[in-house]
Write a protein that holds these residues in place. Structure first.
Motif, PDB file in Angstrom:
ATOM      1  N   ASP A 111       0.840  -1.206   0.000  1.00 42.91           N
ATOM      2  CA  ASP A 111       0.000   0.000   0.000  1.00 42.91           C
ATOM      3  C   ASP A 111       0.870   1.249   0.000  1.00 42.91           C
ATOM      4  OD1 ASP A 111      -2.457  -1.278  -0.086  1.00 42.91           O
ATOM      5  OD2 ASP A 111      -2.625  -1.390   2.104  1.00 42.91           O
ATOM      6  N   GLY A 112       1.934   1.233   0.796  1.00 38.02           N
ATOM      7  CA  GLY A 112       2.869   2.362   0.811  1.00 38.02           C
ATOM      8  C   GLY A 112       3.548   2.536  -0.536  1.00 38.02           C
ATOM      9  N   ARG A 114       2.300   1.706  -3.418  1.00 38.23           N
ATOM     10  CA  ARG A 114       1.304   2.252  -4.343  1.00 38.23           C
ATOM     11  C   ARG A 114       1.189   3.774  -4.170  1.00 38.23           C
ATOM     12  NH1 ARG A 114      -2.924  -0.941  -3.396  1.00 38.23           N
ATOM     13  NH2 ARG A 114      -3.727   0.358  -1.735  1.00 38.23           N
ATOM     14  N   THR A 115       1.240   4.237  -2.949  1.00 35.77           N
ATOM     15  CA  THR A 115       1.181   5.677  -2.682  1.00 35.77           C
ATOM     16  C   THR A 115       2.370   6.385  -3.310  1.00 35.77           C
ATOM     17  OG1 THR A 115      -0.032   5.308  -0.635  1.00 35.77           O
ATOM     18  CG2 THR A 115       1.105   7.427  -0.871  1.00 35.77           C
ATOM     19  N   ILE A 118       1.913   6.866  -6.954  1.00 32.93           N
ATOM     20  CA  ILE A 118       1.010   7.977  -7.273  1.00 32.93           C
ATOM     21  C   ILE A 118       1.790   9.293  -7.328  1.00 32.93           C
ATOM     22  CG2 ILE A 118      -0.924   9.350  -6.388  1.00 32.93           C
ATOM     23  CD1 ILE A 118      -2.062   6.608  -5.328  1.00 32.93           C
ATOM     24  N   TYR A 119       2.733   9.482  -6.414  1.00 32.10           N
ATOM     25  CA  TYR A 119       3.572  10.684  -6.425  1.00 32.10           C
ATOM     26  C   TYR A 119       4.537  10.681  -7.607  1.00 32.10           C
ATOM     27  CZ  TYR A 119       2.170  12.304  -1.786  1.00 32.10           C
ATOM     28  OH  TYR A 119       1.463  12.798  -0.723  1.00 32.10           O
TER      29      TYR A 119
END
Length: 132
Positions: A111-112, A114-115, A118-119
């Motif tokens: 999940d981290g 994936r974040t 996004i950046y």
């Protein structure tokens, strides 16, 4: 004023990276112990477990330099229409994000990761715009 109208996307993306990296670096500086404690736990089952302070410092310095280069690049793009420093800041921003992504993947924090991805998208798009 013409350069603001000529480079609106680049300027907005630079502002995004400036906010992202200078705030992140400032958080690491102001809460070094808290960040270090959380990261030691986060990486306790990875090959990085004994290198967390060094790696945190490396990421922090990279974020500071990326944020500063983006800020200088923003100014120079507005004043002179020169995007070379902005490009260097955007590239360093991408490298910082890749470091963070690698760490998240090593910690199996998908999940981290994936974040971080996004950046990465606006950062790499800025590299594309400034390099074109």
């Amino acid at each position: 004023m013409d350069n603001i109208l000529n480079y609106p996307t680049e300027l907005l993306l630079l502002l995004f990276l400036i906010i992202t990296f200078l705030q992140s670096a400032l958080d690491k500086i102001l809460d070094w112990k808290g960040n270090l404690s959380w990261l030691k736990s986060h990486f306790s089952k990875t090959p990085f477990k004994n290198m967390v302070p060094f790696l945190l410092g490396t990421v922090m310095v990279t974020e500071i330099v990326a944020g500063i280069l983006c800020a200088i690049g923003l100014f120079l793009l507005i004043v002179q229409g020169d995007g070379s420093i902005a490009l260097a800041g955007a590239i360093l921003s991408c490298l910082a994000l890749l470091m963070l992504l690698f760490g998240q993947r090593m910690a199996k924090d998908y999940d981290g990761a994936r974040t971080i991805a996004i950046y990465f998208m606006p950062a790499i798009f800025l590299v594309f715009l400034l390099h074109s």
